[in-house]
Design a protein around this motif. Structure first.
Motif, PDB file in Angstrom:
ATOM      1  N   ALA A  58       0.925  -1.300   0.088  1.00 36.79           N
ATOM      2  CA  ALA A  58       0.077  -0.062  -0.213  1.00 36.79           C
ATOM      3  C   ALA A  58       0.938   1.423   0.198  1.00 36.79           C
ATOM      4  CB  ALA A  58      -0.877  -0.148   1.485  1.00 36.79           C
ATOM      5  N   ARG A  59       1.913   1.285   0.702  1.00 32.24           N
ATOM      6  CA  ARG A  59       2.815   2.222   0.750  1.00 32.24           C
ATOM      7  C   ARG A  59       3.679   2.654  -0.665  1.00 32.24           C
ATOM      8  NH1 ARG A  59       3.886   0.614   6.378  1.00 32.24           N
ATOM      9  NH2 ARG A  59       6.074  -0.293   5.240  1.00 32.24           N
ATOM     10  N   ARG A  60       3.972   1.415  -1.225  1.00 34.57           N
ATOM     11  CA  ARG A  60       4.691   1.393  -2.498  1.00 34.57           C
ATOM     12  C   ARG A  60       3.780   2.012  -3.577  1.00 34.57           C
ATOM     13  NH1 ARG A  60       6.686   2.772  -6.216  1.00 34.57           N
ATOM     14  NH2 ARG A  60       8.358   1.615  -7.484  1.00 34.57           N
ATOM     15  N   LEU A  61       2.384   1.820  -3.480  1.00 32.82           N
ATOM     16  CA  LEU A  61       1.422   2.159  -4.355  1.00 32.82           C
ATOM     17  C   LEU A  61       1.065   3.529  -3.823  1.00 32.82           C
ATOM     18  CD1 LEU A  61      -0.776  -1.124  -4.829  1.00 32.82           C
ATOM     19  CD2 LEU A  61       0.201   0.119  -6.584  1.00 32.82           C
ATOM     20  N   MET A  72      -7.028   5.335   5.440  1.00 30.20           N
ATOM     21  CA  MET A  72      -7.308   3.960   5.813  1.00 30.20           C
ATOM     22  C   MET A  72      -5.874   3.457   6.277  1.00 30.20           C
ATOM     23  SD  MET A  72      -9.773   2.408   2.800  1.00 30.20           S
ATOM     24  CE  MET A  72     -11.226   3.031   2.771  1.00 30.20           C
ATOM     25  N   SER A  73      -5.791   2.139   6.777  1.00 27.07           N
ATOM     26  CA  SER A  73      -4.533   1.539   7.120  1.00 27.07           C
ATOM     27  C   SER A  73      -4.340   0.879   5.695  1.00 27.07           C
ATOM     28  CB  SER A  73      -4.570   0.478   8.147  1.00 27.07           C
ATOM     29  OG  SER A  73      -5.656  -0.520   7.603  1.00 27.07           O
ATOM     30  N   GLY A  74      -2.905   0.369   5.627  1.00 24.35           N
ATOM     31  CA  GLY A  74      -2.530  -0.288   4.461  1.00 24.35           C
ATOM     32  C   GLY A  74      -3.127  -1.350   3.871  1.00 24.35           C
ATOM     33  N   GLY A  75      -3.821  -2.233   4.809  1.00 26.67           N
ATOM     34  CA  GLY A  75      -4.470  -3.493   4.595  1.00 26.67           C
ATOM     35  C   GLY A  75      -5.627  -3.187   4.263  1.00 26.67           C
ATOM     36  N   ASP A 114       6.948  -5.131  -6.015  1.00 24.91           N
ATOM     37  CA  ASP A 114       7.708  -4.088  -6.075  1.00 24.91           C
ATOM     38  C   ASP A 114       8.173  -3.737  -7.379  1.00 24.91           C
ATOM     39  OD1 ASP A 114       7.308  -3.387  -3.564  1.00 24.91           O
ATOM     40  OD2 ASP A 114       9.268  -4.010  -2.773  1.00 24.91           O
ATOM     41  N   ARG A 115       8.770  -4.973  -8.004  1.00 24.03           N
ATOM     42  CA  ARG A 115       9.362  -4.857  -9.424  1.00 24.03           C
ATOM     43  C   ARG A 115       8.370  -4.587 -10.398  1.00 24.03           C
ATOM     44  NH1 ARG A 115      12.162  -9.616  -7.969  1.00 24.03           N
ATOM     45  NH2 ARG A 115      10.889 -10.944  -9.009  1.00 24.03           N
ATOM     46  N   THR A 116       7.153  -5.260 -10.103  1.00 27.70           N
ATOM     47  CA  THR A 116       6.012  -4.938 -11.230  1.00 27.70           C
ATOM     48  C   THR A 116       5.324  -3.505 -11.131  1.00 27.70           C
ATOM     49  OG1 THR A 116       5.174  -7.192 -10.881  1.00 27.70           O
ATOM     50  CG2 THR A 116       3.576  -5.550 -11.724  1.00 27.70           C
ATOM     51  N   ILE A 117       5.442  -2.818  -9.819  1.00 28.24           N
ATOM     52  CA  ILE A 117       5.138  -1.769  -9.750  1.00 28.24           C
ATOM     53  C   ILE A 117       6.251  -0.634 -10.389  1.00 28.24           C
ATOM     54  CG2 ILE A 117       4.791   0.406  -8.050  1.00 28.24           C
ATOM     55  CD1 ILE A 117       3.713  -1.691  -6.032  1.00 28.24           C
ATOM     56  N   THR A 118       7.338  -1.039 -10.052  1.00 30.84           N
ATOM     57  CA  THR A 118       8.492   0.055 -10.804  1.00 30.84           C
ATOM     58  C   THR A 118       8.435  -0.238 -12.363  1.00 30.84           C
ATOM     59  OG1 THR A 118       9.748  -0.484  -8.978  1.00 30.84           O
ATOM     60  CG2 THR A 118      10.706   0.169 -11.126  1.00 30.84           C
ATOM     61  N   GLU A 127       6.425   9.216 -11.993  1.00 27.82           N
ATOM     62  CA  GLU A 127       7.658   8.975 -10.960  1.00 27.82           C
ATOM     63  C   GLU A 127       7.151   8.187  -9.550  1.00 27.82           C
ATOM     64  OE1 GLU A 127       8.955  12.681  -9.786  1.00 27.82           O
ATOM     65  OE2 GLU A 127       9.748  13.254 -11.674  1.00 27.82           O
ATOM     66  N   LYS A 128       7.981   7.611  -9.029  1.00 27.45           N
ATOM     67  CA  LYS A 128       7.797   6.916  -7.713  1.00 27.45           C
ATOM     68  C   LYS A 128       7.060   7.894  -6.678  1.00 27.45           C
ATOM     69  CE  LYS A 128       9.749   4.086  -3.774  1.00 27.45           C
ATOM     70  NZ  LYS A 128      11.279   3.622  -3.327  1.00 27.45           N
TER      71      LYS A 128
END
Length: 267
Positions: A58-61, A72-75, A114-118, A127-128
């Motif tokens: 959730a943080r990475r997204l 909301m919390s990440g989950g 993570d790799r998929t999001i990148t 950008e990230k």
């Protein structure tokens, strides 16, 4: 962990033995509960917990920037956004598919995500830290893969316990506790497993799923009633930050190498 396992007996009439699945931000384990302080550990996470992984995704997204998920919390954000996504748009494979035990693993899955999001950030030219247009699809795929992984390991635990006569064939109970137990999608995946194995699925109410003082107090009541571990003098007592839960028989579970029948996860 012991308190999480016993909380269900505060709200439901549940007799020993029963199987407990504890899934939270800090823990992930399967154990057979034979008594107030009598546990057989069947399997646990070899790295991070599912709640921790969902929070990191959730943080990475950057879901905190999503107008529907900002509070909301990440989950919870993953669960909410997943309802709008297509889980089939990304093919995340459940971990440890060829390992026939009841252990869990989530760190490898997190790295794949993570790799998929990148990669998607590069494709969309953002950008990230910016929101992806495919965020809902990623959330749906992550949640589905997590649910399938948890469900399959739990399925094997039920089969193992029934084969060894550790659980009743006709009156077995699976208790699911911990913060991640409030995820309704994961609950539905577990319902498919319990329906297929003639088990009853029970979950404490959401307010008792996360760490709370009530469950600790109830654990104390259970121990007091059973006359177990009641100390009247704490002098000379050694305190440890982590305590193992019961007797670890996970190696025996792995040696049994139980093949789990394929079930369609239509959720």
């Amino acid at each position: 962990m012991e308190a999480h396992a016993l909380t269900i007996r505060l709200t439901n009439k549940v007799e020993f033995p029963f199987l407990v699945l504890l899934i939270s931000g800090g823990h992930c384990l399967l154990a057979l509960v034979r008594g107030v302080s009598d546990f057989l550990l069947l399997g646990k996470s070899l790295d991070i917990a599912p709640g921790d992984m969902l929070d990191k995704v959730a943080r990475r997204l950057s879901l905190i920037k999503h107008p529907e998920c900002s509070t909301m919390s990440g989950g919870k954000a993953i669960e909410h956004l997943a309802k709008q996504g297509n889980k089939l748009h990304f093919d995340f494979r459940p971990p440890m598919q060829r390992t026939k035990n009841c252990d869990f693993s989530f760190s490898g899955l997190q790295h794949v995500i993570d790799r998929t999001i990148t990669q998607k950030e590069k494709e969309e030219g953002i950008e990230k830290g910016q929101l992806l247009s495919s965020a809902a699809d990623i959330a749906a795929a992550v949640q589905h893969t997590t649910a399938c992984h948890i469900a399959k390991r739990t399925h094997r635990a039920i089969l193992f316990c029934k084969q060894r006569n550790l659980l009743s064939e006709s009156n077995a109970v699976l208790v699911v506790s911990g913060g991640v137990a409030s995820n309704l999608y994961i609950r539905k995946a577990l319902e498919i497993i319990t329906n297929a194995t003639q088990c009853t699925l029970l979950c404490p109410p959401p307010r008792l799923c996360t760490d709370n003082g009530i469950m600790i107090a109830w654990n104390g009541i259970e121990r007091l009633r059973a006359g177990l571990g009641i100390l009247y003098d704490t002098e000379g007592i050694r305190y440890e930050p982590k305590c193992p839960l019961g007797v670890d028989i996970s190696k025996e579970v792995g040696e049994a190498a139980i093949k789990v029948p394929r079930l369609k996860m239509k959720i």
